[in-house]
Write an enzyme that holds these catalytic residues in place. Structure first.
Site, short mmCIF file in Angstrom:
data_model
loop_
_atom_site.label_atom_id
_atom_site.label_comp_id
_atom_site.label_asym_id
_atom_site.label_seq_id
_atom_site.Cartn_x
_atom_site.Cartn_y
_atom_site.Cartn_z
N HIS A 65 0.88 -1.28 -0.07
CA HIS A 65 -0.15 0.06 0.06
C HIS A 65 0.80 1.32 0.04
O HIS A 65 0.46 2.20 -0.36
CB HIS A 65 -0.96 -0.04 1.19
CG HIS A 65 -0.39 0.26 2.38
ND1 HIS A 65 -0.38 -0.55 3.22
CD2 HIS A 65 -0.13 1.55 3.10
CE1 HIS A 65 0.30 -0.14 4.58
NE2 HIS A 65 0.33 1.25 4.34
N ASP A 108 -0.35 -7.65 1.01
CA ASP A 108 0.24 -6.19 1.30
C ASP A 108 1.60 -6.17 1.57
O ASP A 108 2.17 -6.15 2.66
CB ASP A 108 -0.32 -5.37 2.68
CG ASP A 108 -0.16 -4.08 2.64
OD1 ASP A 108 0.35 -3.38 1.62
OD2 ASP A 108 -0.55 -3.48 3.71
N SER A 204 3.91 2.19 8.27
CA SER A 204 3.67 0.93 7.01
C SER A 204 5.34 0.51 6.40
O SER A 204 5.96 1.23 6.37
CB SER A 204 3.27 1.81 5.87
OG SER A 204 1.94 2.35 6.28
#
Length: 254
Positions: A65, A108, A204
């Protein structure tokens, strides 16, 4: 879009505040100098957007992402984002998992191929981290570490120094129940629920490290208040993607 997927995407986006995007470690401590030589700062033209970790002289792993913020380079060889020089920067080619659609649907994970090989061992500043050798199931309550740069509290100030925090692995069945059975497949849960430690919105692509191996990639959580999360933090399970990773490393291309 499924309601949960909308919520997860909102939670990821909500953490990107100010000029420095990226990881936020809650109730952690500064990482010991030269202790995590695999850490990478994934950057766009605007600066730091995500964490990542070096797995070979050619490739960094991060979250798929993170592609939304158009990464163009990675920085290796420093614990301090305010102490960079261009010799630390490598332009990248993106190898996003082919089944990735959005953060709430799983897969992801993304590899970034470096434009030139990283000088492993040079001045003791760059060294890849090992991956699991096979599919694995972590023991409940096993203590692992999550690592990153950035804020240290909800709506707090951005940190330039690399930080780490210890988090316990949470039983996947229990995690599924806490998430109302809406988790994607191939994930690990650790930290957040039942503890004041973990990652926050915007954190992230950084690694979940257990026994000196990168077993997870920071994916998402579910609370804009990071001090007292109500559900576990969720990571992509690296061991479930080993064949895909090994094929790319072998070809040196996606």
């Amino acid at each position: 879009m499924h309601a949960l997927q909308k919520l997860l995407l909102f939670c990821v986006l909500a953490g990107f505040r100010g000029n420095a995007l990226g990881s936020e470690i809650i109730n952690g401590k500064k990482a010991k100098e030269k202790s995590m030589l695999y850490m990478a700062s994934v950057q766009s033209k605007a600066g730091h957007i995500c964490g990542g970790f070096l797995i070979s002289e050619d490739f960094v792993v991060t979250a798929a992402h993170c592609d939304k913020w158009k990464p163009t380079s990675v920085v290796l060889g420093t614990h301090h984002l305010n102490k960079l020089n261009e010799t630390m920067r490598y332009s990248v080619k993106k190898c996003k998992h082919p089944s990735y659609k959005e953060v709430g649907s799983g897969n992801d994970i993304m590899l970034l191929k470096l434009s030139v090989k990283a000088p492993l061992g040079k001045k003791g500043l760059i060294k890849p981290i090992k991956l699991p050798s096979h599919k694995m199931k972590l023991k409940d309550n096993k203590k692992c570490q999550v690592v990153g740069w950035g804020m240290t509290s909800t709506k707090g100030e951005v940190e330039n120094d690399l930080r780490e925090v210890e988090v316990p692995v949470i039983n996947l069945e229990k995690c599924q129940k806490l998430w109302k059975n809406k988790l994607p497949s191939n994930v690990i849960c650790a930290g957040g629920y039942g503890t004041k430690k973990g990652f926050c919105q915007g954190d992230s692509g950084g690694p979940l490290v257990c026994d000196k191996q990168a077993v997870g990639v920071v994916s998402f959580n579910n609370n804009d208040v990071c001090d007292y999360p109500d559900v576990p933090n969720v990571y992509t399970d690296v061991s479930k993607y080993l064949p895909w990773i090994k094929e790319i490393l072998k070809k040196k291309n996606c």
